[in-house]
Scaffold this active site. Structure first.
Site, PDB file in Angstrom:
ATOM      1  N   ASP A  41       0.835  -1.205   0.000  1.00  0.00           N
ATOM      2  CA  ASP A  41       0.000   0.000   0.000  1.00  0.00           C
ATOM      3  C   ASP A  41       0.869   1.253   0.000  1.00  0.00           C
ATOM      4  O   ASP A  41       0.591   2.228  -0.710  1.00  0.00           O
ATOM      5  CB  ASP A  41      -0.916  -0.019   1.222  1.00  0.00           C
ATOM      6  CG  ASP A  41      -1.764   1.224   1.342  1.00  0.00           C
ATOM      7  OD1 ASP A  41      -2.639   1.432   0.495  1.00  0.00           O
ATOM      8  OD2 ASP A  41      -1.537   2.001   2.293  1.00  0.00           O
TER       9      ASP A  41
ATOM     10  N   GLU B 279      -1.786  -5.345  -3.813  1.00  0.00           N
ATOM     11  CA  GLU B 279      -0.808  -4.569  -3.047  1.00  0.00           C
ATOM     12  C   GLU B 279       0.296  -5.469  -2.502  1.00  0.00           C
ATOM     13  O   GLU B 279       1.472  -5.072  -2.466  1.00  0.00           O
ATOM     14  CB  GLU B 279      -1.513  -3.813  -1.915  1.00  0.00           C
ATOM     15  CG  GLU B 279      -2.410  -2.689  -2.423  1.00  0.00           C
ATOM     16  CD  GLU B 279      -3.162  -1.979  -1.319  1.00  0.00           C
ATOM     17  OE1 GLU B 279      -3.616  -0.851  -1.551  1.00  0.00           O
ATOM     18  OE2 GLU B 279      -3.311  -2.561  -0.210  1.00  0.00           O
TER      19      GLU B 279
END
Length: 229
Positions: A49, A121
């Site tokens: 992320d 991610e």
């Protein structure tokens, strides 16, 4: 570590070959099948992320040097949100190689937006750990290329446009009301209405996330407004 033909094909779609395939294995391992010796991808998702966020923020900063923070922020949010990550995961067939427990698999886990976004991610973090930021940046900029080009359209979505229109007319923000929810948890169908102070409203129905159906309802009302002017 040997890599399966399935993961080799996924690496080709991803456009990156791992020198440490175990990182990819971990990135694709959901908590429903993890063990003490086979950790899940949650820690990688946390790192990925941040890698994605930095790369997108930097790309936007460099692309439009005249943009204000107020212009950059919605573009950034449009590019890093879960829906975007899940959409890219679908484009490269990530769901096909997710490692899931039986119950999660039977409930449609390979199609769940949150699982796909988190795994996307995690894969980015795996690339970062395997070869560094430049390698991860290269993959991100390639996979997100079209969206980076069209980010203004994505950033000013239908809900945002409708809210701006309502405020310009002196109204309160539009209200979204869930009329119905049907179907299984892994593929729910929503029926949502959006309403304005002046009584105008529109509805949308479909499968996907609740937010995506709200977007469709907002677009339907915008079309209605445009057709009446």
């Amino acid at each position: 570590m040997k890599i399966s033909a399935e993961l080799r094909a996924f690496s080709e779609r991803l456009g990156y070959e791992f020198s440490r395939p175990e990182l990819l294995q971990r990135a694709l391992t959901h908590g429903s099948i993890s063990t003490a010796t086979r950790p899940d991808n949650q820690r990688l998702e946390f790192l990925g992320d941040r890698v994605l966020g930095l790369t997108i923020a930097e790309a936007l900063f460099k692309t439009d040097r005249a943009a204000t923070e107020g212009q950059l922020a919605p573009r950034y949010n449009a590019l890093v949100k879960g829906e975007t990550c899940a959409a890219i995961a679908r484009e490269i067939g990530l769901g096909d190689v997710l490692k899931l427990g039986r119950s999660e698999m039977l409930s449609g886990g390979r199609r769940k937006e949150a699982l796909l976004a988190d795994a996307m991610e995690a894969v980015l973090a795996a690339i970062y750990l395997d070869a560094g930021l430049e390698a991860a940046r290269g993959v991100i900029l390639r996979l997100w290329a079209d969206r980076l080009k069209n980010v203004d359209d994505d950033a000013r979505d239908a809900k945002t446009a409708l809210q701006e229109w309502a405020q310009a007319q002196g109204m309160q923000p539009p209200r979204y009301v869930q009329i119905a929810r049907n179907g299984p948890d892994h593929a729910p169908e929503f029926e949502i209405a959006v309403r304005l102070d002046d009584g105008r409203e529109a509805m949308a129905r479909g499968t996907g996330t609740k937010r995506s159906i709200e977007q469709a309802a907002a677009q339907a009302l915008l079309d209605q407004i445009e057709g009446s002017t």
